[in-house]
Scaffold this motif. Structure first.
Motif, short mmCIF file in Angstrom:
data_model
loop_
_atom_site.label_atom_id
_atom_site.label_comp_id
_atom_site.label_asym_id
_atom_site.label_seq_id
_atom_site.Cartn_x
_atom_site.Cartn_y
_atom_site.Cartn_z
N GLN A 1 8.96 8.93 -5.14
CA GLN A 1 7.65 9.44 -4.74
C GLN A 1 7.56 10.94 -4.99
OE1 GLN A 1 6.78 6.38 -1.00
NE2 GLN A 1 7.40 8.46 -0.62
N ASP B 1 2.35 18.69 -4.26
CA ASP B 1 3.35 18.69 -3.19
C ASP B 1 2.91 17.65 -2.16
OD1 ASP B 1 4.86 20.79 -4.24
OD2 ASP B 1 3.49 22.27 -3.40
N ILE B 2 3.80 16.75 -1.81
CA ILE B 2 3.46 15.72 -0.84
C ILE B 2 3.48 16.30 0.57
CG2 ILE B 2 4.20 13.55 0.22
CD1 ILE B 2 5.29 12.66 -2.40
N GLU B 3 2.42 16.03 1.31
CA GLU B 3 2.35 16.46 2.71
C GLU B 3 2.86 15.33 3.59
OE1 GLU B 3 -0.85 18.95 5.12
OE2 GLU B 3 0.37 19.55 3.41
N HIS B 4 2.34 14.15 3.34
CA HIS B 4 2.91 12.97 3.98
C HIS B 4 2.61 11.79 3.09
CE1 HIS B 4 -1.27 12.88 5.40
NE2 HIS B 4 -1.11 11.61 5.63
N HIS B 5 3.18 10.67 3.43
CA HIS B 5 2.91 9.49 2.62
C HIS B 5 2.93 8.27 3.50
CE1 HIS B 5 6.98 7.64 2.51
NE2 HIS B 5 7.31 8.84 2.93
N ARG B 6 2.65 7.16 2.88
CA ARG B 6 2.45 5.94 3.64
C ARG B 6 2.78 4.78 2.74
NH1 ARG B 6 -3.42 5.57 5.81
NH2 ARG B 6 -3.43 3.68 7.04
N LEU B 7 3.82 4.08 3.14
CA LEU B 7 4.22 2.90 2.37
C LEU B 7 4.26 1.73 3.33
CD1 LEU B 7 5.31 1.24 0.06
CD2 LEU B 7 7.57 2.21 0.48
N GLU B 8 3.40 0.77 3.08
CA GLU B 8 3.32 -0.40 3.94
C GLU B 8 3.40 -1.66 3.11
OE1 GLU B 8 -0.40 0.41 5.76
OE2 GLU B 8 0.36 2.20 6.77
N GLU C 1 0.59 5.24 -0.53
CA GLU C 1 -0.33 6.37 -0.67
C GLU C 1 0.42 7.66 -0.45
OE1 GLU C 1 -3.12 5.31 2.33
OE2 GLU C 1 -3.76 3.52 1.24
N ARG D 1 0.85 -1.16 0.00
CA ARG D 1 0.00 0.00 0.00
C ARG D 1 0.89 1.22 0.00
NH1 ARG D 1 -3.84 -0.05 4.99
NH2 ARG D 1 -5.04 1.85 4.77
N ILE E 1 13.26 5.16 -3.05
CA ILE E 1 11.80 5.20 -3.14
C ILE E 1 11.29 6.58 -2.76
CG2 ILE E 1 9.66 4.37 -2.09
CD1 ILE E 1 10.81 1.60 -1.95
#
Lengths: 146, 146
Positions: free
Chosen positions: B120, B130-137, A137, A135, B116
């Motif tokens: 991103q 503009d990315i504020e935060h992200h999440r890679l799981e 995002e 995942r 990575i």
DNA sequence: ATATCTGCAAACCGTTTGCGGTGTA
DNA sequence: TACACCGCAAACGGTTTGCAGATAT
């Protein structure tokens, strides 16, 4: 209407596939499939319910949830929980992609990076793991250029 | 005990920082900070509550939630919702990382890939965001080698 | 002294489920 | 006809909140 079998799963495709699996195509399900067929966005249960009610006001929210679970188990839709919020659904049509969520509008933009994909594989491998799913995002806002 | 200021935020660090921000260090909060100081895992509210109760049985679950929210707003912990499950918390200590979740044990392994990260950024940029935060799981299982 | 904080219990929200009735195959 | 399915309302699990009393500063 032009045929578009190349894009994969249209609502009627699902109908045949579901029917073949012995699942009954009822009025509520037909309506929900029709709504999902739009594929324009990633609606949550409440939004699907709202749209369905505009077509048939007798549809219940419980049926929406049951149908989404059914389709999820069937592999026809994916369930997302962006930033811990309520579930939002997306029709599966073969091509894997990740998501960029517009924090201002909630809009979801799809993207794909084969390089990232490979790097993930590699990282998991180094840690001694096989990836089952993943995942990625990105949450952001539209860049404001002057 | 050996000092370990190099590792960043220890519970007592938080105490001073919180105190400096005019936040009262109460008994429940002290206990919760102590528990979070372990940093051995990514416990959820229920687990933190269980551990806190072993130290002081009068602590309430509501206070755990309130304290976690306080610390989250303070930037001291991050909240995760792995695979749509209940929130799990992690002490922030500067270094950003992503997560690999062991589907069998729920254990969380941290990793980081600068490549990575850059990809991103690049993807978001191309999409005009503009990315504020992200999440890679990554969700996976230990590779079973014979 | 007093504003912040607590425990308790009730409310909340998204989601699931048991029921008796309905409709599809 | 028979069983899958429906709508309804109640239950659920995680989380938040109003209250009145306790406590850190």
């Amino acid at each position: 209407m032009a045929e578009n079998s190349a894009t994969g799963a249209r609502p009627d495709d699902f109908e045949s596939r579901l029917r073949a699996a012995g699942i009954r195509i009822t009025r509520p399900r037909k309506i929900i499939l029709e709504i999902l067929g739009d594929k324009a966005d990633h609606p949550g249960a409440a939004e699907i319910y709202r749209r369905a009610q505009r077509i048939d006001p007798s549809i219940s929210l419980a049926t929406v949830y049951r149908t989404m679970k059914l389709l999820e188990d069937f592999g026809a839709v994916h369930r997302h929980a962006f930033d811990g919020g309520p579930s939002r659904f997306e029709v599966v049509d073969g091509d894997h992609h990740d998501h960029l969520i517009d924090l201002d509008t909630g809009k979801v933009i799809e993207f794909h990076s084969e390089t990232i994909e490979r790097l993930q594989e590699q990282i998991a491998d180094e840690l001694g793991y096989d990836i089952e799913h993943h995942r990625l995002e990105l949450y952001g806002r539209k860049r404001r250029e002057r």
